[in-house]
Design a protein around this motif. Structure first.
Motif, PDB file in Angstrom:
ATOM      1  N   GLN A 222       0.840  -1.192   0.000  1.00  0.00           N
ATOM      2  CA  GLN A 222       0.000   0.000   0.000  1.00  0.00           C
ATOM      3  C   GLN A 222       0.877   1.244   0.000  1.00  0.00           C
ATOM      4  N   ILE A 223       0.557   2.191  -0.886  1.00  0.00           N
ATOM      5  CA  ILE A 223       1.312   3.438  -0.969  1.00  0.00           C
ATOM      6  C   ILE A 223       0.351   4.546  -1.373  1.00  0.00           C
ATOM      7  N   ASP A 224       0.550   5.742  -0.846  1.00  0.00           N
ATOM      8  CA  ASP A 224      -0.345   6.852  -1.146  1.00  0.00           C
ATOM      9  C   ASP A 224      -0.099   7.389  -2.552  1.00  0.00           C
ATOM     10  N   ALA A 225      -1.129   8.045  -3.087  1.00  0.00           N
ATOM     11  CA  ALA A 225      -1.074   8.583  -4.445  1.00  0.00           C
ATOM     12  C   ALA A 225      -0.522   9.997  -4.503  1.00  0.00           C
ATOM     13  N   ASP A 226      -0.304  10.623  -3.335  1.00  0.00           N
ATOM     14  CA  ASP A 226       0.003  12.054  -3.321  1.00  0.00           C
ATOM     15  C   ASP A 226       1.486  12.388  -3.263  1.00  0.00           C
ATOM     16  N   GLY A 227       2.363  11.390  -3.358  1.00  0.00           N
ATOM     17  CA  GLY A 227       3.788  11.661  -3.361  1.00  0.00           C
ATOM     18  C   GLY A 227       4.418  11.775  -1.987  1.00  0.00           C
ATOM     19  N   GLN A 228       3.687  11.457  -0.915  1.00  0.00           N
ATOM     20  CA  GLN A 228       4.244  11.529   0.439  1.00  0.00           C
ATOM     21  C   GLN A 228       5.341  10.486   0.670  1.00  0.00           C
ATOM     22  N   HIS A 229       5.184   9.334   0.059  1.00  0.00           N
ATOM     23  CA  HIS A 229       6.046   8.193   0.401  1.00  0.00           C
ATOM     24  C   HIS A 229       7.227   8.069  -0.558  1.00  0.00           C
ATOM     25  N   ASP A 230       8.331   7.606  -0.020  1.00  0.00           N
ATOM     26  CA  ASP A 230       9.585   7.496  -0.765  1.00  0.00           C
ATOM     27  C   ASP A 230       9.601   6.174  -1.546  1.00  0.00           C
ATOM     28  N   VAL A 231       9.339   6.254  -2.843  1.00  0.00           N
ATOM     29  CA  VAL A 231       9.258   5.048  -3.665  1.00  0.00           C
ATOM     30  C   VAL A 231      10.623   4.367  -3.774  1.00  0.00           C
ATOM     31  N   ALA A 232      11.696   5.084  -3.469  1.00  0.00           N
ATOM     32  CA  ALA A 232      13.026   4.462  -3.474  1.00  0.00           C
ATOM     33  C   ALA A 232      13.142   3.365  -2.425  1.00  0.00           C
ATOM     34  N   ASP A 233      12.243   3.370  -1.435  1.00  0.00           N
ATOM     35  CA  ASP A 233      12.283   2.347  -0.384  1.00  0.00           C
ATOM     36  C   ASP A 233      11.510   1.083  -0.760  1.00  0.00           C
ATOM     37  N   VAL A 234      10.905   1.048  -1.930  1.00  0.00           N
ATOM     38  CA  VAL A 234      10.165  -0.157  -2.344  1.00  0.00           C
ATOM     39  C   VAL A 234      11.018  -1.418  -2.234  1.00  0.00           C
ATOM     40  N   PRO A 235      12.271  -1.437  -2.721  1.00  0.00           N
ATOM     41  CA  PRO A 235      13.066  -2.668  -2.589  1.00  0.00           C
ATOM     42  C   PRO A 235      13.273  -3.108  -1.149  1.00  0.00           C
ATOM     43  N   ARG A 236      13.352  -2.166  -0.226  1.00  0.00           N
ATOM     44  CA  ARG A 236      13.516  -2.521   1.185  1.00  0.00           C
ATOM     45  C   ARG A 236      12.262  -3.206   1.723  1.00  0.00           C
TER      46      ARG A 236
END
Length: 259
Positions: free
Chosen positions: A96-110
């Motif tokens: 789950q990830i927000d649509a508004d750009g709050q979350h750091d997508v670079a952390d997806v691999p972690r």
């Protein structure tokens, strides 16, 4: 027809899940970043306006599925719809990830690495904020943190309100099937508490969270805080019924990991 092959039993087969309501300016970049990490994406449109619907229509592809809810029913309803759809399509986990750009997508691999190593666990983002965070929102979270520690009789969950997390779908959808989850902003906290009650282990993953300038927030200060207060009352009562089991599990964890 599922938009992805059914996963083999026991396989780690994640997708991304994005609930959206009128975030037309940030959704395309969020989807592109997730696809760059190789994740198929489930978008749940929670009754967005015409301009957002047009943007979403342009994102649909074999690896990007759009679920459209005709009326705005709340973040929790949108996430629940997406979790069930992901489970039915054969995915093992949903990020789950927000649509508004709050979350750091670079952390997806972690997140994915933690999920692959601990497939039964709920992997929760533990926010690291910068100066963009509203102070009232930041301090208000600590009230919920204390309530959650009481409701679970543990410090297992460091932040129950962060909407950046990796769900194990088998356990999560089993809990949804057992009893409905809240439809709005109280979803994130209640689902995490109920999964802990269910015996699902938790891993907390520090991750950067920002509040974009001129960002669009759907948190309603009065109504959502009233819902959250009612939720904590309900969960605290639920904890009393489960206290013997929760204390037994806590003792078992302490025995397994002596100081």
């Amino acid at each position: 027809m599922p938009f992805a092959p059914t996963a083999a039993a026991g396989a780690f087969h994640p997708c991304a899940l994005i609930p959206i309501y009128n975030h037309k300016d940030t959704i395309a970049s969020t989807v592109a970043a997730l696809r760059a990490h190789g994740l198929p994406v489930v978008i749940v449109d929670d009754g967005s306006d015409e301009a957002t619907r047009a943007v979403l229509d342009g994102l649909v592809s074999p690896e990007v599925r759009l679920i459209r809810l005709l009326r705005n029913g709340g973040k929790g309803r949108a996430i629940t719809s997406g979790l069930i759809a992901a489970r039915d399509a054969g995915y093992s986990h949903a990020l789950q990830i927000d649509a508004d750009g709050q979350h750091d997508v670079a952390d997806v691999p972690r997140f994915l690495a933690e999920g692959r190593a601990r497939p039964k666990a709920l992997i929760c983002g533990q926010p690291i904020y910068d100066d963009s965070v509203p102070r009232a929102r930041l301090y208000g979270r600590y009230v919920t943190h204390v309530c959650v520690w009481l409701e679970t009789l543990s410090f297992m969950l460091r932040d129950s309100m962060c909407g950046y997390r990796l769900y194990p779908l088998e356990a999560t959808c089993a809990e949804i099937d057992r009893a409905p989850l809240p439809a709005r902003m109280d979803f994130d906290t209640e689902v995490a508490v109920r999964l802990i009650w269910r015996g699902v282990p938790v891993r907390n993953l520090p991750t950067r969270v920002v509040y974009p300038e001129n960002g669009l927030s759907h948190f309603h200060m009065l109504h959502d805080n009233l819902r959250i207060s009612a939720m904590h009352t309900r969960l605290l009562l639920g904890m009393l019924l489960r206290a013997p089991v929760l204390l037994w599990r806590k003792r078992k964890r302490s025995a397994a990991c002596p100081a």
